[in-house]
Motif scaffolding. Structure first.
Motif, PDB file in Angstrom:
ATOM      1  N   LEU A   1       0.728  -0.996  -0.069  1.00  0.00           N
ATOM      2  CA  LEU A   1       0.478  -0.074  -0.282  1.00  0.00           C
ATOM      3  C   LEU A   1       0.757   1.214  -0.129  1.00  0.00           C
ATOM      4  O   LEU A   1       0.649   1.878  -0.708  1.00  0.00           O
ATOM      5  N   SER A   2       1.825   1.544   0.915  1.00  0.00           N
ATOM      6  CA  SER A   2       2.869   2.529   0.908  1.00  0.00           C
ATOM      7  C   SER A   2       3.911   2.661  -0.287  1.00  0.00           C
ATOM      8  O   SER A   2       4.560   3.665  -0.839  1.00  0.00           O
TER       9      SER A   2
ATOM     10  N   ALA B   1       1.118   4.855  -6.288  1.00  0.00           N
ATOM     11  CA  ALA B   1      -1.466   5.845  -5.912  1.00  0.00           C
ATOM     12  C   ALA B   1      -0.213   7.526  -6.044  1.00  0.00           C
ATOM     13  O   ALA B   1       1.042   7.702  -5.983  1.00  0.00           O
TER      14      ALA B   1
ATOM     15  N   THR C   1      -3.094   0.801  -4.279  1.00  0.00           N
ATOM     16  CA  THR C   1      -3.980   2.258  -3.170  1.00  0.00           C
ATOM     17  C   THR C   1      -4.758   3.304  -4.684  1.00  0.00           C
ATOM     18  O   THR C   1      -5.129   4.190  -4.307  1.00  0.00           O
ATOM     19  N   GLY C   2      -4.026   3.367  -5.583  1.00  0.00           N
ATOM     20  CA  GLY C   2      -4.234   4.576  -7.035  1.00  0.00           C
ATOM     21  C   GLY C   2      -3.979   4.166  -8.301  1.00  0.00           C
ATOM     22  O   GLY C   2      -3.680   2.896  -8.215  1.00  0.00           O
TER      23      GLY C   2
ATOM     24  N   ASP D   1      -7.768   7.396  -6.479  1.00  0.00           N
ATOM     25  CA  ASP D   1      -7.193   6.832  -5.001  1.00  0.00           C
ATOM     26  C   ASP D   1      -8.168   5.356  -5.080  1.00  0.00           C
ATOM     27  O   ASP D   1      -9.712   5.613  -4.980  1.00  0.00           O
ATOM     28  N   TRP D   2      -7.246   3.956  -4.643  1.00  0.00           N
ATOM     29  CA  TRP D   2      -8.961   3.288  -4.890  1.00  0.00           C
ATOM     30  C   TRP D   2      -8.857   2.558  -3.126  1.00  0.00           C
ATOM     31  O   TRP D   2      -7.751   3.525  -2.839  1.00  0.00           O
ATOM     32  N   GLU D   3      -9.806   2.207  -3.035  1.00  0.00           N
ATOM     33  CA  GLU D   3     -10.381   1.888  -1.135  1.00  0.00           C
ATOM     34  C   GLU D   3     -10.045   0.835  -1.076  1.00  0.00           C
ATOM     35  O   GLU D   3     -10.916  -0.321  -0.297  1.00  0.00           O
TER      36      GLU D   3
ATOM     37  N   SER E   1      -7.984  -0.401   1.091  1.00  0.00           N
ATOM     38  CA  SER E   1      -7.599  -0.432   2.663  1.00  0.00           C
ATOM     39  C   SER E   1      -9.067  -0.842   2.927  1.00  0.00           C
ATOM     40  O   SER E   1      -9.149  -1.923   3.926  1.00  0.00           O
TER      41      SER E   1
ATOM     42  N   GLY F   1     -13.371   3.507  -6.197  1.00  0.00           N
ATOM     43  CA  GLY F   1     -12.044   4.096  -5.516  1.00  0.00           C
ATOM     44  C   GLY F   1     -13.171   5.910  -6.032  1.00  0.00           C
ATOM     45  O   GLY F   1     -14.031   5.956  -6.432  1.00  0.00           O
TER      46      GLY F   1
END
Length: 192
Positions: free
Chosen positions: A20-21, A25, A135-136, A158-160, A162, A182
């Motif tokens: 994710l990090s 994104a 994440t995106g 951005d995707w959701e 999480s 997203g």
């Protein structure tokens, strides 16, 4: 067998969270339009992948759509207030080592809402490349036909993921992670 499957699911979940990090994104430092230009912020985006992200790098095709509002234009030739986007593309992607499609081709169209013109919505055809991550997404391209022909286009979403992590993990292990939704961060057209 359940122990191995449970360990594998835990490993995938950890890898997705770690990714994710590291995913491509959008971030707040993305460029803003150069005058004259069009800039839209906010809205929704949805995308469906086929056959879906799984283990191993596989060819994917997708279609998607979105609506972004809050558009402003500094182009004296055309004022716009919103944009309806439809797109399709292809590229290779997988669930691991990083969820996503790192190098994809994308084509689409943008139907612009113009104040005072009702249903008469000018269209921009676009073509370019995209990076889709956990994440995106980031898109860079050019308007190939229609309103703003020849102009550069930059978009991020951005995707959701999480909130849908369990769905992603199950999809990666079964029939593939296929549906993503997203929000648009921004859509920018640097008017030529």
């Amino acid at each position: 067998m359940r122990t191995h499957l449970g360990k594998a699911a835990g490993t995938l979940a950890a890898a997705l969270l770690a990714g994710l990090s590291a995913a491509p994104a959008a971030d707040a430092a993305d460029p803003v339009p150069v005058d004259p230009g069009v800039s839209c912020h906010g809205g929704v985006v949805r995308m469906s992948l086929k056959p879906g992200l799984m283990f191993g790098n596989r060819q994917q095709t997708w279609t998607g759509s979105g609506l972004t509002t809050g558009c402003t234009s500094t182009d004296p030739r055309q004022s716009v207030s919103a944009a309806e986007i439809s797109f399709s593309g292809n590229g290779k992607g997988s669930c691991l080592p990083a969820l996503g499609i790192p190098n994809a081709e994308l084509t689409g169209s943008i139907r612009w809402s113009v104040p005072g013109r009702g249903d008469a919505k000018p269209v921009s055809k676009v073509r370019g490349t995209a990076r889709l991550g956990a994440t995106g997404a980031v898109f860079e391209g050019v308007v190939t036909d229609g309103l703003y022909d020849g102009s550069k286009v930059h978009a991020t979403a951005d995707w959701e993921l999480s909130t849908n992590l369990a769905e992603a993990v199950v999809g990666c292990f079964t029939s593939g992670y296929m549906d993503v939704s997203g929000t648009w961060d921004h859509l920018v057209v640097d008017v030529a």
